[in-house]
Design a protein around this motif. Structure first.
Motif, short mmCIF file in Angstrom:
data_model
loop_
_atom_site.label_atom_id
_atom_site.label_comp_id
_atom_site.label_asym_id
_atom_site.label_seq_id
_atom_site.Cartn_x
_atom_site.Cartn_y
_atom_site.Cartn_z
N GLY A 76 -14.38 -9.96 15.19
CA GLY A 76 -14.32 -11.34 15.66
C GLY A 76 -15.31 -12.30 15.03
O GLY A 76 -15.54 -13.38 15.56
N ILE A 77 -15.90 -11.95 13.89
CA ILE A 77 -16.90 -12.82 13.26
C ILE A 77 -16.28 -13.53 12.06
O ILE A 77 -15.71 -12.89 11.17
CB ILE A 77 -18.13 -12.00 12.81
CG1 ILE A 77 -18.81 -11.37 14.04
CG2 ILE A 77 -19.12 -12.88 12.05
CD1 ILE A 77 -19.97 -10.46 13.68
N GLY A 78 -16.39 -14.86 12.04
CA GLY A 78 -15.93 -15.63 10.89
C GLY A 78 -14.43 -15.74 10.75
O GLY A 78 -13.93 -16.14 9.69
N GLN A 79 -13.71 -15.39 11.79
CA GLN A 79 -12.25 -15.37 11.72
C GLN A 79 -11.69 -16.75 11.42
O GLN A 79 -12.00 -17.73 12.09
CB GLN A 79 -11.70 -14.84 13.03
CG GLN A 79 -10.21 -14.58 13.02
CD GLN A 79 -9.73 -14.19 14.41
OE1 GLN A 79 -9.26 -15.02 15.17
NE2 GLN A 79 -9.88 -12.91 14.74
N ALA A 80 -10.84 -16.83 10.39
CA ALA A 80 -10.27 -18.12 10.00
C ALA A 80 -9.39 -18.70 11.11
O ALA A 80 -9.38 -19.91 11.33
CB ALA A 80 -9.45 -17.94 8.72
N THR A 81 -8.65 -17.85 11.83
CA THR A 81 -7.75 -18.32 12.89
C THR A 81 -8.50 -19.11 13.95
O THR A 81 -8.01 -20.14 14.44
CB THR A 81 -7.02 -17.13 13.53
OG1 THR A 81 -6.20 -16.50 12.54
CG2 THR A 81 -6.16 -17.58 14.70
N LYS A 82 -9.70 -18.66 14.32
CA LYS A 82 -10.46 -19.32 15.37
C LYS A 82 -11.09 -20.63 14.92
O LYS A 82 -11.54 -21.42 15.76
CB LYS A 82 -11.56 -18.39 15.88
CG LYS A 82 -11.06 -17.15 16.60
CD LYS A 82 -12.23 -16.30 17.08
CE LYS A 82 -11.74 -15.07 17.83
NZ LYS A 82 -12.87 -14.22 18.27
N ASN A 83 -11.15 -20.84 13.62
CA ASN A 83 -11.90 -21.98 13.09
C ASN A 83 -11.04 -22.83 12.16
O ASN A 83 -11.54 -23.39 11.19
CB ASN A 83 -13.13 -21.47 12.34
CG ASN A 83 -14.04 -20.64 13.23
OD1 ASN A 83 -14.74 -21.15 14.08
ND2 ASN A 83 -14.02 -19.32 13.04
N SER A 84 -9.78 -22.95 12.48
CA SER A 84 -8.84 -23.66 11.62
C SER A 84 -8.43 -25.01 12.21
O SER A 84 -8.52 -25.23 13.41
CB SER A 84 -7.59 -22.80 11.40
OG SER A 84 -7.03 -22.46 12.66
N ALA A 85 -7.95 -25.88 11.32
CA ALA A 85 -7.52 -27.21 11.76
C ALA A 85 -6.22 -27.15 12.56
O ALA A 85 -5.99 -27.95 13.46
CB ALA A 85 -7.36 -28.13 10.55
N GLY A 86 -5.33 -26.22 12.20
CA GLY A 86 -4.14 -26.00 13.01
C GLY A 86 -2.95 -26.87 12.72
O GLY A 86 -2.14 -27.12 13.61
N ILE A 87 -2.80 -27.33 11.49
CA ILE A 87 -1.65 -28.17 11.14
C ILE A 87 -0.49 -27.28 10.71
O ILE A 87 -0.63 -26.42 9.83
CB ILE A 87 -2.01 -29.14 10.01
CG1 ILE A 87 -3.16 -30.05 10.42
CG2 ILE A 87 -0.79 -29.98 9.61
CD1 ILE A 87 -3.68 -30.92 9.30
N ILE A 88 0.67 -27.48 11.33
CA ILE A 88 1.88 -26.74 10.97
C ILE A 88 2.89 -27.75 10.42
O ILE A 88 3.65 -28.39 11.15
CB ILE A 88 2.47 -26.00 12.19
CG1 ILE A 88 1.39 -25.18 12.89
CG2 ILE A 88 3.64 -25.11 11.74
CD1 ILE A 88 0.76 -24.10 12.04
N SER A 89 2.86 -27.93 9.10
CA SER A 89 3.74 -28.91 8.47
C SER A 89 3.81 -28.63 6.97
O SER A 89 3.23 -29.37 6.16
CB SER A 89 3.22 -30.33 8.73
OG SER A 89 4.15 -31.31 8.27
#
Length: 368
Positions: free
Chosen positions: A35-48
């Motif tokens: 769980g350290i540095g995970q990209a999923t947890k720290n992403s902008a979250g744009i789906i387009s």
């Protein structure tokens, strides 16, 4: 007898894979995560993904399929609006000819991607009407099917869903032996199928097996801001020309980012210079922002390959160990489809992935 499927990594790929596998009563599913540095947890979250100019058509087909999968998963798991919001996206262009070309591209791509929804060409004034926060709007193209997702909440909800069925979760580091043995703090663990969904950490994980993965880490930082005003739930995401993405979340939270830093390795330290740069980018879009509105800086590590394309599937000569990596900055878009394809392969042993990626040997090579 139940088969043991073990997943390493609980980001977007690991969580979606666990979600689908948990629906099969003939499987016993376990997931490990540091769980350290995970990209999923720290992403902008744009789906387009539909207006991307990337020439890699395999990537586009994968991203398009991943974007189309979200509404189905969200509906099936009854996730709330705070996790996934299909409020649309606006991509801006200052030059009228560039704007027209973007609009024409959107209309063309919608023919094979009806999930794009409504396509509109907007004036700067119309863009500002859709996103009232803006003080320096540009004209743009609106795609109603675009969405924003809180990657951390999305993955968490999928894992909670899977735990109610047949998923067991463990925290802590794991490593592999030279023959692919799974070594944990509690000793060696057996498995029938092992799925390595560890993103940028795939290369060091595979080295004991004398396999070199074409994966490099890329640091990404973004800022979250809490603004005094509130806005409607249907405010679109803005992908502005020449600036960081501008993502209004849940009425008063604003996200600006993210960066693409290729020379920082696995460093997870917040950079004050990058924070200033992100704030300056947001300020060009909304002149009323102040630095004291920044509530946190998020830092994650993405995985990239030489050709900027993701790869996934069984490693050569070992069909019981599957990998997935190289998703880059579009991980939340391509990740769901990769997770579904991996889950399908585990259950059927069959796959037809040529439309989505180059041969996996392109990215995995024997160590010298």
């Amino acid at each position: 007898m139940q088969k043991q499927v073990t997943i390493i990594g609980s980001g977007i790929v690991g969580a979606v894979t666990a979600y689908y596998l948990s629906q099969n009563p003939d499987l016993n599913v376990t997931i490990y995560d540091e769980g350290i540095g995970q990209a999923t947890k720290n992403s902008a979250g744009i789906i387009s993904p539909w207006l991307s100019k990337r020439r890699n058509q395999r990537w586009y087909q994968l991203a398009k399929a991943g974007a189309a999968l979200y509404p189905e998963i969200v509906a099936d798991t009854q996730m709330g609006y705070s996790v996934y919001q299909q409020a649309g996206t606006i991509v801006t262009r200052a030059d009228p000819d560039d704007l027209q070309a973007l609009y024409d591209l959107a209309l063309k791509r919608r023919q094979a991607a009806p999930q794009m929804g409504t396509i509109e060409k907007l004036t700067a004034e119309e863009v500002q009407e859709r996103i009232p926060l803006l003080t320096a709007p540009q004209p743009g193209v609106f795609v109603s099917g675009g969405a924003r997702v809180d990657g951390d909440k999305f993955a968490h909800n999928l894992l909670k869903y899977a735990e109610k069925r047949n998923l067991v979760r463990h925290k802590g580091k794991v490593r592999l032996g030279d023959q692919g043995q799974l070594l944990t703090v509690n000793g060696q663990q057996s498995y029938d199928t092992l799925i390595l969904a560890v993103g940028a950490w795939l290369k060091p994980l595979l080295l004991p097996m004398k396999i070199v993965a074409d994966v490099r880490p890329q640091k990404g930082q973004l800022i979250e801001m809490q603004l005094p005003e509130t806005w409607a739930d249907d405010v679109p995401v803005l992908m502005p020309e020449g600036e960081r993405d501008f993502i209004p979340f849940t009425r008063s939270k604003l996200v600006v980012g993210a960066t693409h830093e290729n020379d920082q390795g696995y460093d997870l330290q917040v950079s004050s210079l990058v924070e200033d740069d992100l704030f300056a980018s947001g300020l060009k879009l909304d002149a009323n922002l102040t630095k004291d509105q920044i509530t946190q800086v998020k830092v994650g590590t993405r995985a990239y390959t030489r050709d900027f394309a993701p790869f996934f599937g069984p490693i050569p000569d070992n069909p019981h160990i599957l990998v997935a990596s190289g998703l880059g900055s579009s991980g939340l878009t391509t990740g769901p489809m990769i997770g579904k394809l991996l889950a399908d392969y585990v259950q059927t042993g069959a796959h037809d992935w040529d439309q989505y990626q180059r041969p996996i040997e392109t990215y995995l090579a024997p160590a010298d």
